[in-house]
Design an enzyme around this catalytic site. Sequence first.
Site, mmCIF file in Angstrom:
data_model
loop_
_atom_site.group_PDB
_atom_site.id
_atom_site.type_symbol
_atom_site.label_atom_id
_atom_site.label_comp_id
_atom_site.label_asym_id
_atom_site.label_seq_id
_atom_site.Cartn_x
_atom_site.Cartn_y
_atom_site.Cartn_z
ATOM 1 N N GLU A 63 61.017 40.864 -41.638
ATOM 2 C CA GLU A 63 59.841 41.730 -41.777
ATOM 3 C C GLU A 63 58.793 41.427 -40.717
ATOM 4 O O GLU A 63 58.440 40.274 -40.490
ATOM 5 C CB GLU A 63 59.232 41.546 -43.168
ATOM 6 C CG GLU A 63 58.096 42.487 -43.450
ATOM 7 C CD GLU A 63 57.627 42.418 -44.887
ATOM 8 O OE1 GLU A 63 56.830 43.288 -45.280
ATOM 9 O OE2 GLU A 63 58.051 41.509 -45.624
ATOM 10 N N HIS A 65 55.156 41.728 -40.287
ATOM 11 C CA HIS A 65 54.089 41.787 -41.283
ATOM 12 C C HIS A 65 52.806 41.285 -40.651
ATOM 13 O O HIS A 65 52.830 40.378 -39.817
ATOM 14 C CB HIS A 65 54.513 40.897 -42.460
ATOM 15 C CG HIS A 65 53.647 40.976 -43.665
ATOM 16 N ND1 HIS A 65 52.396 40.416 -43.729
ATOM 17 C CD2 HIS A 65 53.870 41.546 -44.870
ATOM 18 C CE1 HIS A 65 51.884 40.634 -44.916
ATOM 19 N NE2 HIS A 65 52.759 41.322 -45.631
ATOM 20 N N ASP A 95 56.292 46.519 -41.808
ATOM 21 C CA ASP A 95 55.315 46.701 -42.885
ATOM 22 C C ASP A 95 54.132 47.470 -42.299
ATOM 23 O O ASP A 95 53.540 47.040 -41.309
ATOM 24 C CB ASP A 95 54.866 45.331 -43.394
ATOM 25 C CG ASP A 95 53.935 45.430 -44.587
ATOM 26 O OD1 ASP A 95 52.825 45.971 -44.420
ATOM 27 O OD2 ASP A 95 54.290 44.943 -45.667
ATOM 28 N N HIS A 135 58.255 49.116 -45.058
ATOM 29 C CA HIS A 135 57.440 48.950 -46.254
ATOM 30 C C HIS A 135 56.178 49.772 -46.043
ATOM 31 O O HIS A 135 55.376 49.460 -45.168
ATOM 32 C CB HIS A 135 57.065 47.483 -46.461
ATOM 33 C CG HIS A 135 58.190 46.645 -46.958
ATOM 34 N ND1 HIS A 135 58.105 45.272 -47.066
ATOM 35 C CD2 HIS A 135 59.429 46.967 -47.405
ATOM 36 C CE1 HIS A 135 59.241 44.802 -47.547
ATOM 37 N NE2 HIS A 135 60.055 45.806 -47.752
ATOM 38 N N GLU A 171 54.512 50.212 -51.176
ATOM 39 C CA GLU A 171 54.039 48.861 -51.492
ATOM 40 C C GLU A 171 52.535 48.955 -51.745
ATOM 41 O O GLU A 171 51.727 48.857 -50.835
ATOM 42 C CB GLU A 171 54.346 47.897 -50.342
ATOM 43 C CG GLU A 171 54.032 46.464 -50.698
ATOM 44 C CD GLU A 171 54.449 45.480 -49.618
ATOM 45 O OE1 GLU A 171 54.079 44.302 -49.760
ATOM 46 O OE2 GLU A 171 55.110 45.875 -48.639
#
Length: 200
Positions: A63, A65, A95, A135, A171
């Site tokens: 990920e 992020h 993300d 996400h 999310e």
Amino acid sequence: MSVQESFDFLLRDMRLANRLGFKIIRPKLGVVTDDLVPDPVWWEMVELAVPHAEELDLRIAPEIHSPTPLKSKTVDDYLDLIAKTGTKHFGLLIDTGIFKTREGRKLEPGSGRIRSWPSIRATSFPNLPYVFHMHAKFWGVSDDLEEGSIPFDKVVDALIEGGYAGYLSSEYEGPRDLYAGNEQIRRQFAMIKRLVAGPS
């Protein structure tokens, strides 16, 4: 953990994911800094795992992020591994929190300096072919289907322009009031559906 220990854990998770029917796995690479630089064993661990991922038809996607931006050494290193191995079974999970624009700025970790968030265009998202999943992080969608923290209109435009064919997983990071999450996810779905459809 050592390379072998890390690989053993990842291979166990990959085999479980395969048995459960999953096609993508987000590995737990471990980080060694506040700005999420992965543990140095990640490269060797993933190199060992790639043949197994190909055998299991499973894609490994660490990920990206916040606070890691798309333009970073971490992402460059992931792409270097893809180039070196030629695998189609290692890529990225993005993300949308990395595009957060509330106040349009963020504090650079440990520096006390402010820097602007990157603009979001397909041209600034050249690695989209390596993005396996997203996400769709968000903090709140209004009654008129606007999200005040992340420019989803630009994100969706870039994904469409770049030919992204994967999924976006909601999310929700907003208040946990009773039923708020359900309503917010419903609104996010409606917002994204409207953005994908384009101007009416």
